[in-house]
Design a protein around this motif. Structure first.
Motif, mmCIF file in Angstrom:
data_model
loop_
_atom_site.group_PDB
_atom_site.id
_atom_site.type_symbol
_atom_site.label_atom_id
_atom_site.label_comp_id
_atom_site.label_asym_id
_atom_site.label_seq_id
_atom_site.Cartn_x
_atom_site.Cartn_y
_atom_site.Cartn_z
ATOM 1 N N GLY A 1 -4.464 -6.132 -13.051
ATOM 2 C CA GLY A 1 -4.097 -5.950 -11.651
ATOM 3 C C GLY A 1 -5.309 -5.924 -10.746
ATOM 4 O O GLY A 1 -5.330 -6.550 -9.684
ATOM 5 N N VAL A 2 -6.343 -5.214 -11.172
ATOM 6 C CA VAL A 2 -7.542 -5.059 -10.334
ATOM 7 C C VAL A 2 -8.182 -6.414 -10.080
ATOM 8 O O VAL A 2 -8.418 -6.813 -8.934
ATOM 9 C CB VAL A 2 -8.551 -4.115 -11.022
ATOM 10 C CG1 VAL A 2 -9.830 -4.062 -10.222
ATOM 11 C CG2 VAL A 2 -7.962 -2.739 -11.198
ATOM 12 N N LEU A 3 -8.445 -7.155 -11.164
ATOM 13 C CA LEU A 3 -9.108 -8.452 -11.022
ATOM 14 C C LEU A 3 -8.213 -9.445 -10.292
ATOM 15 O O LEU A 3 -8.690 -10.218 -9.449
ATOM 16 C CB LEU A 3 -9.487 -8.998 -12.400
ATOM 17 C CG LEU A 3 -10.571 -8.209 -13.129
ATOM 18 C CD1 LEU A 3 -10.831 -8.830 -14.483
ATOM 19 C CD2 LEU A 3 -11.847 -8.168 -12.317
ATOM 20 N N GLY A 4 -6.920 -9.412 -10.618
ATOM 21 C CA GLY A 4 -5.998 -10.345 -9.977
ATOM 22 C C GLY A 4 -5.973 -10.138 -8.477
ATOM 23 O O GLY A 4 -6.014 -11.091 -7.703
ATOM 24 N N GLY B 1 -4.124 -3.949 -2.964
ATOM 25 C CA GLY B 1 -3.392 -3.636 -4.190
ATOM 26 C C GLY B 1 -4.343 -3.394 -5.347
ATOM 27 O O GLY B 1 -4.188 -2.443 -6.114
ATOM 28 N N GLY B 2 -5.368 -4.252 -5.456
ATOM 29 C CA GLY B 2 -6.341 -4.086 -6.531
ATOM 30 C C GLY B 2 -7.099 -2.782 -6.408
ATOM 31 O O GLY B 2 -7.319 -2.076 -7.399
ATOM 32 N N GLU C 1 6.029 -2.903 -2.009
ATOM 33 C CA GLU C 1 6.602 -4.045 -1.302
ATOM 34 C C GLU C 1 6.561 -3.855 0.202
ATOM 35 O O GLU C 1 6.276 -4.787 0.940
ATOM 36 C CB GLU C 1 8.063 -4.268 -1.728
ATOM 37 C CG GLU C 1 8.223 -4.785 -3.123
ATOM 38 C CD GLU C 1 8.516 -3.669 -4.090
ATOM 39 O OE1 GLU C 1 8.316 -2.506 -3.702
ATOM 40 O OE2 GLU C 1 8.925 -3.958 -5.223
ATOM 41 N N ALA C 2 6.856 -2.632 0.635
ATOM 42 C CA ALA C 2 7.003 -2.419 2.070
ATOM 43 C C ALA C 2 5.664 -2.517 2.783
ATOM 44 O O ALA C 2 5.593 -2.974 3.917
ATOM 45 C CB ALA C 2 7.633 -1.057 2.321
ATOM 46 N N GLU C 3 4.580 -2.105 2.120
ATOM 47 C CA GLU C 3 3.294 -2.075 2.808
ATOM 48 C C GLU C 3 2.457 -3.303 2.485
ATOM 49 O O GLU C 3 1.832 -3.894 3.353
ATOM 50 C CB GLU C 3 2.495 -0.834 2.386
ATOM 51 C CG GLU C 3 3.254 0.450 2.561
ATOM 52 C CD GLU C 3 2.841 1.468 1.531
ATOM 53 O OE1 GLU C 3 1.657 1.509 1.176
ATOM 54 O OE2 GLU C 3 3.693 2.221 1.066
ATOM 55 N N LEU C 4 2.430 -3.691 1.219
ATOM 56 C CA LEU C 4 1.503 -4.739 0.787
ATOM 57 C C LEU C 4 2.223 -6.038 0.455
ATOM 58 O O LEU C 4 1.627 -6.940 -0.099
ATOM 59 C CB LEU C 4 0.737 -4.269 -0.453
ATOM 60 C CG LEU C 4 -0.078 -3.002 -0.281
ATOM 61 C CD1 LEU C 4 -0.825 -2.705 -1.547
ATOM 62 C CD2 LEU C 4 -1.053 -3.162 0.847
ATOM 63 N N CYS C 5 3.483 -6.103 0.719
ATOM 64 C CA CYS C 5 4.359 -7.250 0.512
ATOM 65 C C CYS C 5 4.354 -7.786 -0.912
ATOM 66 O O CYS C 5 5.197 -8.566 -1.282
ATOM 67 C CB CYS C 5 4.133 -8.364 1.524
ATOM 68 S SG CYS C 5 2.768 -9.436 1.227
ATOM 69 N N CYS C 6 3.512 -7.397 -1.779
ATOM 70 C CA CYS C 6 3.657 -7.552 -3.228
ATOM 71 C C CYS C 6 2.421 -7.042 -3.934
ATOM 72 O O CYS C 6 2.391 -6.977 -5.139
ATOM 73 C CB CYS C 6 3.944 -8.976 -3.665
ATOM 74 S SG CYS C 6 5.209 -9.007 -4.926
ATOM 75 N N GLY C 7 1.397 -6.712 -3.171
ATOM 76 C CA GLY C 7 0.219 -6.138 -3.789
ATOM 77 C C GLY C 7 -0.599 -7.146 -4.557
ATOM 78 O O GLY C 7 -0.765 -8.271 -4.106
#
Lengths: 326, 167
Positions: A133-136, A148-149, A221-227
């Motif tokens: 997740g972090v790298l992505g 998100g990361g 979803e609400a804040e980052l639209c999918c992170g």
């Protein structure tokens, strides 16, 4: 020697394929359970009772167009989904699904390996999974992915602590770091009765580690639209998705192994007991997802640093004290 | 100033910390819903029962002999607020009057039901069919042949053979 290798190869293929099939059907189970709780049916068009839905999803993911953003870091962008699926799959190696069974006059162990430091291996590799997740998120070249990361990093740093402290309780009680020995030590009383607080801490921080709904900060979803996976499409996205569900499956397996007595249980064979308990834990995770709202970001951090971590430390001290006295 | 005059805005510590019981209550509620029956109407397979007074596609009623009840008086066309009805009367010498052409544009129609109300012969009725679909605008201009029997337009899902196999 060659016989040993053959057994190992067959067992690895069996474990990976069966577990991956279960993980694929976890996606269906989650959608079905959420549907029933929300007075809907969930997917029921593809196959009887929607049973072919995971396969249809897989085909769909393969046929979608694959996009790489222009300002993405290509290598890392490609690497991130691979990490996020590989790390939880690696953990399947040490999960003890059952005790030894005798087949064709030969004894087989129902786990791939039993390292002496099994639980340390689990903690180390499961942290690696968060790197996906972090790298992505970082490599996408997208502000939402980046946030998100960053959040994923913060979750990893903080919730890993209380999780490790909860695991230390179990290690203290069973006197071993090997997962098989931990299960053996629970033949009489399961660890959940000896250490209920540790169980709760483990489950909560496990959910946070998984980024599941009350703590799904990296992909709010609400804040980052999918992170972190906002720029991913096609099979790369499916790998993230799959990695997340594999993590959920691993969490179920680990909770069963550490707290619910692993394969111990009356009447039924051990491996069936193991999967009953695993799916009970997974059901609990899905059930609470349908119930609880998401926490605000600062509350998530507050919960960990001001409540769970002190509680876990006190818990470890108390357990150590009691173990030392009796 | 007495103690009772003070309005406390900040909650006491004990009240703030009460969240375990509500969480468990929430879990109980969702578990109860998990076992109850879904409310979904699975549309092409199941249909919602509409009211007896539902205003759907138009239908021209017929008598026992199979002839239209309509006498082409033109009241429906006159009252129609959307001007969706188009009819041409035809009268035989000293004989009965009947519509030579009767066209309703279902895309213009607002389904107010005035035509049904105003008709002295009860010749035009609004049926309960609400899901007619077609590919062209022309298809929505209903002539006498289409208006004679509204039930032929009830939506039927044609399943492909593989869908029967898959369930």
């Amino acid at each position: 020697m060659s016989e040993l290798l053959l057994t190992l190869a067959v067992k690895s293929v069996l474990v990976v394929s069966v577990c991956m099939l279960m993980v694929a059907y976890l996606t269906l189970a989650e959608r079905k359970i959420l549907g029933f709780i929300q007075l809907r049916y969930g997917p029921n068009r593809v196959g009887y009772w929607g049973l072919l839905q995971p396969i249809a999803d897989g085909i769909k993911a393969f046929l979608k167009e694959e996009l790489t953003p222009a300002n993405a870091d290509r290598k890392v962008f490609l690497l991130a989904p691979i990490i996020s699926i590989a790390a939880p799959m690696l953990l399947l190696v040490v999960i003890p699904f059952g005790d030894t069974v005798t087949l064709f006059g030969r004894e087989f162990t129902l786990y791939l390996s039993n390292p002496d430091i099994g639980i340390l291996f689990v903690l180390g590799i499961s942290t690696l999974g968060s790197y996906g997740g972090v790298l992505g998120g970082w490599a996408s070249g997208n502000k939402y992915g980046y946030i998100g990361g960053v959040r994923s990093t913060a979750m990893m740093v903080s919730y890993e602590l209380s999780m490790a402290f909860a695991v230390i309780c179990v290690v203290l009680l069973s006197n071993s770091l090997s997962l098989v020995d931990i299960v053996h030590s629970q033949a009489g009383v399961w660890n959940i009765f000896k250490a209920p607080v540790a169980f709760l801490i483990f489950l909560i921080s496990g959910l946070a580690e998984l980024n599941r709904t009350p703590f799904d900060m990296p992909e709010a979803e609400a804040e980052l639209c999918c992170g972190y996976n906002v720029e991913y499409s096609s099979m790369k996205f499916a790998l993230f998705f799959f990695g997340e569900y594999t993590h959920l499956f691993i969490l179920g397996c680990l909770t069963t192994t550490l707290f619910l007595g692993g394969w111990h249980g009356p009447l039924l064979p051990g491996i069936i007991w193991f999967f009953i308990k695993t799916f009970a834990v997974i059901f609990l995770c899905i059930w609470q997802r349908a119930t609880f709202p998401r926490l605000r970001w600062d509350f998530v951090m507050k919960l960990e640093w001001k409540f769970l971590l002190p509680l876990a430390i006190v818990n470890v001290l108390a357990t150590g004290f009691i173990v030392a006295i009796f | 100033m007495k103690e009772s005059d003070i309005i406390r805005v900040r909650k006491r510590q004990g009240e703030k910390e009460k969240y375990v019981a509500p969480l468990l209550k929430g879990l109980g509620y969702t578990m109860k819903k998990f076992w109850s029956k879904p409310k979904t109407i699975q549309y092409p397979d199941q249909k919602r029962e509409v009211s007896e007074r539902w205003r759907g596609l138009h239908e021209l009623t017929r008598n026992e002999a199979g002839e239209l009840n309509c006498v082409a008086c033109g009241l429906c066309a006159a009252i129609c607020p959307a001007m969706a009805i188009d009819l041409t009367p035809y009268e035989e010498e000293g004989g009965i009057r009947y519509p030579k052409e009767f066209v309703i544009d279902e895309l213009r129609c607002i389904f107010c039901g005035y035509c049904e109300e105003v008709c002295p012969k009860g010749a035009i009725k609004l049926s309960k069919i609400y899901d007619y679909a077609d590919f062209s605008r022309e298809a929505f201009r209903f002539d006498i042949e289409k208006l004679k029997d509204a039930r032929q337009f009830r939506f039927r899902e044609k399943k492909a053979r593989y869908q029967y196999l898959l369930g």
